[in-house]
Design an enzyme around this catalytic site. Structure first.
Site, PDB file in Angstrom:
ATOM      1  N   GLU A 378       1.133  -0.877   0.283  1.00  0.00           N
ATOM      2  CA  GLU A 378      -0.384  -0.004   0.060  1.00  0.00           C
ATOM      3  C   GLU A 378       0.932   1.039   0.090  1.00  0.00           C
ATOM      4  O   GLU A 378       0.548   2.157  -0.535  1.00  0.00           O
ATOM      5  CB  GLU A 378      -0.716   0.221   1.576  1.00  0.00           C
ATOM      6  CG  GLU A 378      -2.011  -1.425   1.244  1.00  0.00           C
ATOM      7  CD  GLU A 378      -1.354  -2.311   1.297  1.00  0.00           C
ATOM      8  OE1 GLU A 378      -2.393  -3.351   1.225  1.00  0.00           O
ATOM      9  OE2 GLU A 378      -0.585  -2.777   1.850  1.00  0.00           O
ATOM     10  N   GLN A 400      -7.821  -2.572  -0.852  1.00  0.00           N
ATOM     11  CA  GLN A 400      -8.423  -3.364  -0.261  1.00  0.00           C
ATOM     12  C   GLN A 400     -10.100  -3.495   0.263  1.00  0.00           C
ATOM     13  O   GLN A 400     -11.208  -4.505   0.278  1.00  0.00           O
ATOM     14  CB  GLN A 400      -7.920  -4.540  -0.284  1.00  0.00           C
ATOM     15  CG  GLN A 400      -9.020  -5.699  -1.035  1.00  0.00           C
ATOM     16  CD  GLN A 400      -7.455  -6.428  -1.636  1.00  0.00           C
ATOM     17  OE1 GLN A 400      -7.437  -8.062  -0.525  1.00  0.00           O
ATOM     18  NE2 GLN A 400      -7.582  -7.729  -3.116  1.00  0.00           N
ATOM     19  N   PHE A 401      -9.284  -2.832   1.517  1.00  0.00           N
ATOM     20  CA  PHE A 401     -10.004  -3.229   2.672  1.00  0.00           C
ATOM     21  C   PHE A 401      -9.392  -1.394   3.233  1.00  0.00           C
ATOM     22  O   PHE A 401      -8.170  -1.434   3.291  1.00  0.00           O
ATOM     23  CB  PHE A 401     -10.534  -4.133   3.758  1.00  0.00           C
ATOM     24  CG  PHE A 401     -11.127  -5.004   2.937  1.00  0.00           C
ATOM     25  CD1 PHE A 401     -12.167  -4.975   3.534  1.00  0.00           C
ATOM     26  CD2 PHE A 401      -9.960  -5.890   2.305  1.00  0.00           C
ATOM     27  CE1 PHE A 401     -12.981  -6.224   2.418  1.00  0.00           C
ATOM     28  CE2 PHE A 401     -10.807  -7.104   2.146  1.00  0.00           C
ATOM     29  CZ  PHE A 401     -11.932  -7.478   2.236  1.00  0.00           C
ATOM     30  N   ALA A 402     -11.226  -0.373   4.265  1.00  0.00           N
ATOM     31  CA  ALA A 402     -10.299   0.962   4.792  1.00  0.00           C
ATOM     32  C   ALA A 402      -8.721   0.209   5.470  1.00  0.00           C
ATOM     33  O   ALA A 402      -8.630   0.683   6.016  1.00  0.00           O
ATOM     34  CB  ALA A 402     -10.696   1.702   5.188  1.00  0.00           C
ATOM     35  N   ASP A 403      -9.446  -0.767   5.995  1.00  0.00           N
ATOM     36  CA  ASP A 403      -8.459  -0.931   7.254  1.00  0.00           C
ATOM     37  C   ASP A 403      -6.666  -1.376   6.966  1.00  0.00           C
ATOM     38  O   ASP A 403      -5.869  -0.886   8.087  1.00  0.00           O
ATOM     39  CB  ASP A 403      -7.958  -2.742   8.129  1.00  0.00           C
ATOM     40  CG  ASP A 403     -10.057  -2.792   8.258  1.00  0.00           C
ATOM     41  OD1 ASP A 403     -10.621  -2.703   9.342  1.00  0.00           O
ATOM     42  OD2 ASP A 403     -11.169  -2.898   7.494  1.00  0.00           O
ATOM     43  N   PHE A 404      -6.348  -1.655   5.236  1.00  0.00           N
ATOM     44  CA  PHE A 404      -4.840  -2.059   4.879  1.00  0.00           C
ATOM     45  C   PHE A 404      -4.452  -0.921   5.052  1.00  0.00           C
ATOM     46  O   PHE A 404      -3.297  -0.233   4.392  1.00  0.00           O
ATOM     47  CB  PHE A 404      -4.779  -3.317   4.191  1.00  0.00           C
ATOM     48  CG  PHE A 404      -5.774  -3.440   4.005  1.00  0.00           C
ATOM     49  CD1 PHE A 404      -6.132  -4.259   5.371  1.00  0.00           C
ATOM     50  CD2 PHE A 404      -6.263  -4.701   3.303  1.00  0.00           C
ATOM     51  CE1 PHE A 404      -6.759  -5.976   5.256  1.00  0.00           C
ATOM     52  CE2 PHE A 404      -6.973  -6.021   3.147  1.00  0.00           C
ATOM     53  CZ  PHE A 404      -6.951  -6.211   4.446  1.00  0.00           C
ATOM     54  N   HIS A 445     -11.150  -5.844   8.764  1.00  0.00           N
ATOM     55  CA  HIS A 445     -12.002  -5.679   7.574  1.00  0.00           C
ATOM     56  C   HIS A 445     -12.574  -5.284   8.192  1.00  0.00           C
ATOM     57  O   HIS A 445     -14.499  -5.532   7.194  1.00  0.00           O
ATOM     58  CB  HIS A 445     -12.497  -7.339   6.609  1.00  0.00           C
ATOM     59  CG  HIS A 445     -11.065  -7.568   6.760  1.00  0.00           C
ATOM     60  ND1 HIS A 445     -10.071  -8.476   7.451  1.00  0.00           N
ATOM     61  CD2 HIS A 445      -9.766  -7.809   5.504  1.00  0.00           C
ATOM     62  CE1 HIS A 445      -9.060  -9.462   6.538  1.00  0.00           C
ATOM     63  NE2 HIS A 445      -9.354  -9.064   5.358  1.00  0.00           N
TER      64      HIS A 445
END
Length: 639
Positions: A378, A400-404, A445
């Site tokens: 990222e 891919q997910f905001a968490d990442f 996630h």
């Protein structure tokens, strides 16, 4: 090489006199900066560090501007907002460093990608020290450059010490250049103190890269003859090592070579030095005579964002029923059609169409050059998006997910958000953030982490709750040359439907939507909270509420908030994020400061538990504020 050396010697005098605040010396390393710059064309970007004064002088930046920069004056490049070499300039095709070092390599990737997409046969060069190569961003950027075959000269100045930490404590391989094998990347070891070797080897390499675009890793063996910065000193360096490298001084050895070849005479040296010293003193006088910057709050606030004049594009009368996910996909596709300089990047977004299938079919429509699968990295991809923006592209990065986003936090906060304020360079980047709980995805996630970014001046944060808003706001976010975090709630992707205009249209950022009106209470919310609030109110038919969907959190529509609160006198703020430090807290403070006399009850905040987000459905339901909202609303109404 003589010019940056003489400037440095003068700066060390000024430092001792207290006329400049700090200095990072590149004495002994001039051959690298000068040699690299000499083999590049003027329009090819260079991304130097703070020991590469020779890059700036070789690009013929007027010295008084450099001196003004170092004194924090207006003729510098950052209006006094940053010091030393922390600046860039499009005029001279230089992109200055940030102190976090690693993202520079990713930005170089983006610039090189822009060059490759333009097919202009240009390369770019980026610098770091051997200490910087320990950073994860460096690894990510080297890997991306190799996978995408980007024409970047990765220049590592191995000068023996990262501040005081010797190379044996930085890496375990024999040579940094050896790492090139792991990336499938061409690499070279170059004697960095020999200007002839630097120039001749690089000239051949660069000419080859222009014909056959590819990355090349260069390890320049050199030494830092002064401290990391002057206050650090060099007491930790053995004297015999200092003596050994002093004998390899690039300037003295090249001068001796030229004398022995009967090319340089003593008269020449005296003339060169006299001319340069005169230029230095003349330009120092200009910089010293320049007035100090006057602090003006409006100037500072106005430069945080690049000016963006919103252009309304009206919707047509033809609509179709779309889910939130369809509206985002359609809006993104129409933006790709409208902006042929828009490049999409993200994990699995090409043939696979992304994990949520938002970009399904995009490769067939726009090709793999503009719809790019990325490695799992990222940080490098966010940095590359910045590089694309520098070269005139628009970039969209899908987390891919905001968490990442935590893995790309550094370049978002320290590069995208600050570049315009620091040196007037836009960051034309949208980062899409699939977020939120309610789908049983657990702690990694399910986060809705918007508050991390609403706290960062220079970013914009958008968080739609309906398909119509999502499509129009995404279009505007892409039009906007400032960095935008665009939050998309996963639980709403396929559960919310709405009639949406079929054409391309825009909606303004910073404008809340008043979904229903009433006199009893103001409900302020966004994202999934909008639907929780509306659902709750359908079961309370006697409650007449203003329901305000914020839609964008930064900029925030305080006018709409204050107008509603002044009308109803009671306010409840609903957010999915946990309570402490969330945006509800700041909205509450704003209301208290601006509408206190209109309030008939304490401001109520409703949010999720102060825990990570659990996986099991019964635990997730307990975590979320949806089930608590009704009682909290009734308690407020009965106050």
């Amino acid at each position: 090489m003589l010019k940056p050396r003489l400037i440095e010697e003068k700066m060390l005098i000024l430092l001792r006199q207290g006329k400049i605040s700090k200095w990072f010396s590149g004495i002994g390393q001039e051959a690298i900066s000068v040699g690299v710059t000499a083999v590049l064309d003027k329009e090819e970007y260079i991304l130097p560090m703070h020991r590469n004064l020779g890059v700036f002088t070789s690009r013929d930046i007027p010295l008084y501007r450099l001196f003004s920069q170092w004194q924090g004056k207006a003729n510098g490049f950052t209006k006094g907002r940053d010091r030393s070499f922390h600046f860039g300039t499009q005029e001279f095709k230089i992109v200055g460093m940030i102190s976090h070092l690693g993202p520079q390599f990713g930005v170089a990737d983006g610039i090189a990608l822009g060059n490759k997409l333009k097919k202009n046969n240009q390369v770019c060069a980026v610098f770091t020290g051997e200490g910087g190569t320990s950073e994860g961003d460096i690894h990510e950027a080297l890997n991306v450059a190799s996978v995408w075959q980007l024409p970047v000269l990765f220049c590592v100045e191995n000068n023996g010490y990262g501040l005081s930490t010797p190379t044996r404590e930085q890496y375990f391989c024999e040579h940094i250049a050896d790492r090139g094998k792991g990336y499938g990347m061409e690499s070279h070891i170059i004697e960095g103190n020999n200007i002839i070797e630097v120039y001749t080897k690089l000239k051949t390499i660069v000419e080859s890269m222009r014909k056959e675009p590819r990355p090349v890793l260069l390890e320049f063996k050199t030494f830092r003859m002064r401290g990391h910065e002057e206050a650090s000193g060099t007491k930790y360096v053995p004297q015999d090592l200092m003596d050994q490298w002093a004998a390899k001084d690039p300037l003295e050895n090249y001068a001796e070579y030229l004398r022995n070849a009967n090319i340089l005479t003593e008269e020449d040296e005296v003339s060169f030095k006299s001319e340069i010293v005169h230029e230095i003193n003349e330009n120092l006088d200009i910089a010293f005579d320049e007035a100090e910057i006057k602090a003006a709050e409006s100037n500072e606030l106005n430069d945080v964002y690049k000016e963006f004049v919103y252009q309304e594009v009206k919707e047509n009368n033809e609509t179709e029923e779309l889910r939130l996910i369809d509206a985002i996909s359609q809006g993104l596709k129409q933006s790709m059609e409208r902006h042929d300089n828009l490049v999409l990047m993200g994990q699995d977004i090409a043939e696979y169409g992304g994990v949520f299938k938002i970009t399904e079919g995009f490769v067939e429509a726009f090709g793999k050059e503009r719809v790019r699968n990325t490695p799992i990295c990222e940080s490098a991809i966010v940095s590359a998006a910045m590089g694309l923006s520098i070269t005139g592209f628009k970039a969209m990065v899908e987390m891919q997910f905001a968490d990442f986003v935590t893995s790309g936090f550094n370049p978002i906060i320290n590069y995208l958000a600050k570049s315009h304020y620091r040196w007037n360079e836009k960051a034309d980047v949208v980062i899409r953030m699939p977020c939120g709980a309610g789908v049983g995805a657990g702690p990694f996630h399910s986060q809705t982490n918007e508050a991390w970014f609403t706290h960062t001046p220079g970013l914009k944060v958008v968080y739609p709750a309906f398909p119509y808003d999502a499509k129009g706001l995404l279009a505007t976010s892409i039009e906007d040359p400032n960095p935008v975090l665009f939050f998309e709630h996963k639980a709403l992707y396929r559960s919310v439907r709405q009639q949406v205009p079929t054409n391309y249209y825009t909606l303004p950022l910073g404008k809340a939507a008043l979904l229903q009106e009433g006199e009893d209470v103001t409900v302020i919310t966004y994202g999934a909270g909008v639907h929780w609030a509306l659902d709750t109110l359908t079961h309370l038919p006697d409650v007449k509420a203003d329901v305000l969907d914020l839609r964008t959190l930064l900029p925030l529509d305080t006018d709409a908030i204050f107008a509603s609160v002044k009308k109803t006198g009671k306010v409840i703020i609903l957010q999915e994020d946990s309570l402490f430090g969330g945006i509800a807290s700041d909205i509450s403070a704003l209301i208290s400061e601006n509408c206190f006399q209109y309030l008939d009850a304490p401001i109520k905040r409703v949010a999720s538990l102060e825990t990570p987000i659990p996986f099991a459905s019964q635990l997730e339901a307990q975590y979320l504020p949806k089930g608590k909202f009704k009682q909290q609303l009734l308690d407020l109404l009965h106050y």
